[in-house]
Design a protein around this motif. Structure first.
Motif, PDB file in Angstrom:
ATOM      1  N   ILE A 338      -7.963 -48.076 -32.311  1.00  0.00           N
ATOM      2  CA  ILE A 338      -7.204 -47.401 -33.379  1.00  0.00           C
ATOM      3  C   ILE A 338      -8.155 -46.728 -34.352  1.00  0.00           C
ATOM      4  N   ALA A 339      -9.205 -47.453 -34.761  1.00  0.00           N
ATOM      5  CA  ALA A 339     -10.160 -46.896 -35.723  1.00  0.00           C
ATOM      6  C   ALA A 339     -10.870 -45.669 -35.154  1.00  0.00           C
ATOM      7  N   VAL A 340     -11.287 -45.748 -33.880  1.00  0.00           N
ATOM      8  CA  VAL A 340     -11.966 -44.612 -33.254  1.00  0.00           C
ATOM      9  C   VAL A 340     -11.014 -43.422 -33.145  1.00  0.00           C
ATOM     10  N   HIS A 341      -9.763 -43.704 -32.767  1.00  0.00           N
ATOM     11  CA  HIS A 341      -8.775 -42.624 -32.685  1.00  0.00           C
ATOM     12  C   HIS A 341      -8.575 -41.945 -34.032  1.00  0.00           C
ATOM     13  N   LEU A 342      -8.489 -42.733 -35.090  1.00  0.00           N
ATOM     14  CA  LEU A 342      -8.261 -42.158 -36.417  1.00  0.00           C
ATOM     15  C   LEU A 342      -9.472 -41.390 -36.926  1.00  0.00           C
ATOM     16  N   ILE A 343     -10.659 -41.746 -36.443  1.00  0.00           N
ATOM     17  CA  ILE A 343     -11.848 -40.963 -36.784  1.00  0.00           C
ATOM     18  C   ILE A 343     -11.683 -39.533 -36.264  1.00  0.00           C
ATOM     19  N   GLY A 344     -11.194 -39.415 -35.012  1.00  0.00           N
ATOM     20  CA  GLY A 344     -10.951 -38.095 -34.454  1.00  0.00           C
ATOM     21  C   GLY A 344      -9.761 -37.406 -35.090  1.00  0.00           C
ATOM     22  N   ALA A 345      -8.679 -38.154 -35.332  1.00  0.00           N
ATOM     23  CA  ALA A 345      -7.471 -37.566 -35.913  1.00  0.00           C
ATOM     24  C   ALA A 345      -7.739 -37.036 -37.315  1.00  0.00           C
ATOM     25  N   TYR A 346      -8.571 -37.731 -38.069  1.00  0.00           N
ATOM     26  CA  TYR A 346      -8.952 -37.272 -39.413  1.00  0.00           C
ATOM     27  C   TYR A 346      -9.532 -35.868 -39.335  1.00  0.00           C
ATOM     28  N   GLN A 347     -10.411 -35.637 -38.352  1.00  0.00           N
ATOM     29  CA  GLN A 347     -11.035 -34.326 -38.212  1.00  0.00           C
ATOM     30  C   GLN A 347     -10.039 -33.252 -37.812  1.00  0.00           C
ATOM     31  N   VAL A 348      -9.082 -33.608 -36.937  1.00  0.00           N
ATOM     32  CA  VAL A 348      -8.074 -32.637 -36.513  1.00  0.00           C
ATOM     33  C   VAL A 348      -7.277 -32.142 -37.715  1.00  0.00           C
ATOM     34  N   PHE A 349      -6.997 -33.028 -38.673  1.00  0.00           N
ATOM     35  CA  PHE A 349      -6.177 -32.657 -39.815  1.00  0.00           C
ATOM     36  C   PHE A 349      -6.977 -32.084 -40.986  1.00  0.00           C
ATOM     37  N   CYS A 350      -8.269 -32.389 -41.062  1.00  0.00           N
ATOM     38  CA  CYS A 350      -9.024 -31.860 -42.206  1.00  0.00           C
ATOM     39  C   CYS A 350      -9.694 -30.525 -41.899  1.00  0.00           C
TER      40      CYS A 350
END
Length: 488
Positions: A338-350
């Motif tokens: 989950i943490a690794v996924h959110l690291i990538g998802a953060y970049q997609v949205f920022c």
């Protein structure tokens, strides 16, 4: 020693006009698209990875709670309804990427550009307010959620060592700082075009933790223990909740499901990574279909199987909320995913936020060397990397800002729900439909026109209802907020 130059890659990325000759280190740039921007290399596969990364957040594991509020009938029905609505309106938006013709028209690089081309006026400012406000809220929410997942790893080990009755309180502040440090480094990736590898990794992680959640739920159902109490209408009034609580929780559940599908805030930016052939709208529709089908499959599995496992007592998140305690190592692995996924998802949205601010600054101060100059630095095993001090400073400050807000307001996820309620209607429904009407020009009061208007009004009502539920949930969180303790 770093080598500096001007009219660099940032110029190509943010110029709004076609450049006749673009120089990079003194050489003619040959690998460009028809408008002078770097040639895009994205495919429907990389776009699908971006979509899956954006759509499947850790909230997928809270869908068991949402289904528990709605029951076996309304829960899956709402899931399927919003998957269809999202796919339908996303296809409309994909056709608006180029204007006025969806295949041969002029490219629009951002959602605001699309709205400006088709609608214009104040609607452009309203679109920007909804889009970027939502993106900022999501990045703050992802900072909180990622830290909670990392805390869950430590708590899982604590529970395994000391027993399930131990409080195992662990501060998430150090983990928010660690997450922010990682994001500061990743935020130096210049643009969306170079994020494919991170999105693919994040998509794999989302499959991993979703599969673990489903597998643990199936094991719990097959365990033969006490049968979880479920019903056609969800939580029972007078037994599980009061009548008022049932209404508010139903609103919140509908909102959770509706906004679980919302990725329109970054759809145009994702489409802008696709190479010119085949036509971007066709490739994007294929990517959207794959992304929506994949996420819907996991949503139905996690929501329905999770509800079967936990019944009306389903936790808000059965990995970070400890619906499961054992095997602790598998819970740890899922939360790391989950943490690794959110690291990538953060970049997609920022990344859209970064691109928007940097484009505005470059256009406003084109002669400012701090903003425009880049320095070529040779990095071992990587090659040449171009450092721009404005990008370095501003992006780092943005990440620090999201981390500070996450530490001050650990219940900020409810603000994200409210921001989602405010942005779902305009970004996922209203603007795509209005732009399609402007493009296709169906006769007023025709069957197509009436159907589109009905869909618009229904989704407006859903957004208002979800916003009311989010506000009520936020009010409850404020009342029960305990500082210095992890808010699960």
């Amino acid at each position: 020693m770093a080598k500096e130059y001007q009219k660099n890659s940032m110029f190509i990325e943010h110029s709004t006009q076609t450049t006749g000759v673009v120089l990079e280190n003194g050489d003619f740039r040959k690998n460009v698209d028809e408008d002078g921007r770097p040639r895009r290399t994205g495919t429907w596969l990389t776009a699908s990875a971006h979509i899956i990364t954006a759509v499947i957040g850790s909230g997928v594991l809270s869908l068991a709670w949402a289904i528990a509020q709605l029951g076996w009938v309304a829960g899956p029905a709402v899931l399927m309804a919003f998957s269809f609505i999202t796919y339908f309106t996303s296809c409309l938006l994909a056709d608006c990427y180029r204007s006025p013709d969806p295949i041969s028209g002029k490219r629009n690089y951002t959602y605001m550009d699309v709205v400006k081309s088709y609608l214009g006026g104040r609607k452009v400012q309203l679109c920007g307010l909804a889009q970027y406000g939502n993106l900022i809220g999501i990045t703050i929410g992802y900072t909180i959620t990622a830290s909670i997942s990392m805390v869950a790893v430590k708590r899982s080990n604590c529970f395994h060592k000391h027993g399930h009755q131990d409080h195992c309180y662990i501060s998430n502040y150090p983990l928010i700082i660690i997450f922010a440090c990682i994001q500061i480094v990743l935020s130096q990736i210049p643009n969306f075009h170079e994020l494919s590898w991170l999105s693919i990794l994040a998509a794999i992680m989302s499959f991993a933790y979703s599969s673990i959640g489903v597998g643990l739920s199936v094991a719990k159902v097959a365990d033969g223990g006490a049968h979880a109490r479920t019903s056609l209408t969800g939580v029972t009034v007078g037994v599980d909740v009061s009548g008022t609580e049932k209404v508010w929780k139903t609103f919140q559940a509908i909102g959770d499901i509706a906004f679980a599908y919302a990725y329109s805030t970054v759809l145009v930016e994702i489409q802008d990574t696709l190479k010119a052939g085949p036509p971007e709208n066709k490739a994007m529709k294929k990517a959207t279909l794959v992304g929506i089908l994949t996420t819907t499959l996991f949503y139905v599995l996690c929501g329905c199987v999770g509800y079967a496992a936990f019944g009306n007592n389903a936790p808000g998140n059965f990995l970070t909320g400890f619906g499961f305690y054992e095997p602790f190592w598998l819970i740890d692995f899922a939360n790391v995913c989950i943490a690794v996924h959110l690291i990538g998802a953060y970049q997609v949205f920022c990344q859209p936020i970064f691109g928007f601010v940097e484009s505005k600054c470059y256009n406003r101060w084109p002669e400012n060397k701090f903003i425009t100059k880049e320095y070529a630095v040779k990095i071992p095993f990587h090659g040449i990397y171009y450092i721009n001090f404005f990008r370095l400073v501003w992006r780092s400050l943005y990440v620090i800002f999201t981390a500070i807000v996450a530490m001050i307001f650990p219940f900020f996820n409810d603000f994200v729900g409210l921001l989602g309620a405010a942005s779902f209607y305009p970004l996922t429904v209203y603007f795509p439909i209005e732009m399609y009407i402007a493009q296709a020009k169906p006769p007023k009061y025709s069957l197509t026109w009436i159907w589109l208007k009905i869909l618009t009004w229904v989704c407006l009502i859903v957004s208002i209802v979800a916003a009311a539920g989010s506000i009520q949930g936020l009010a409850q969180d404020v009342k029960t907020y305990k500082p210095f303790k992890v808010q699960q």
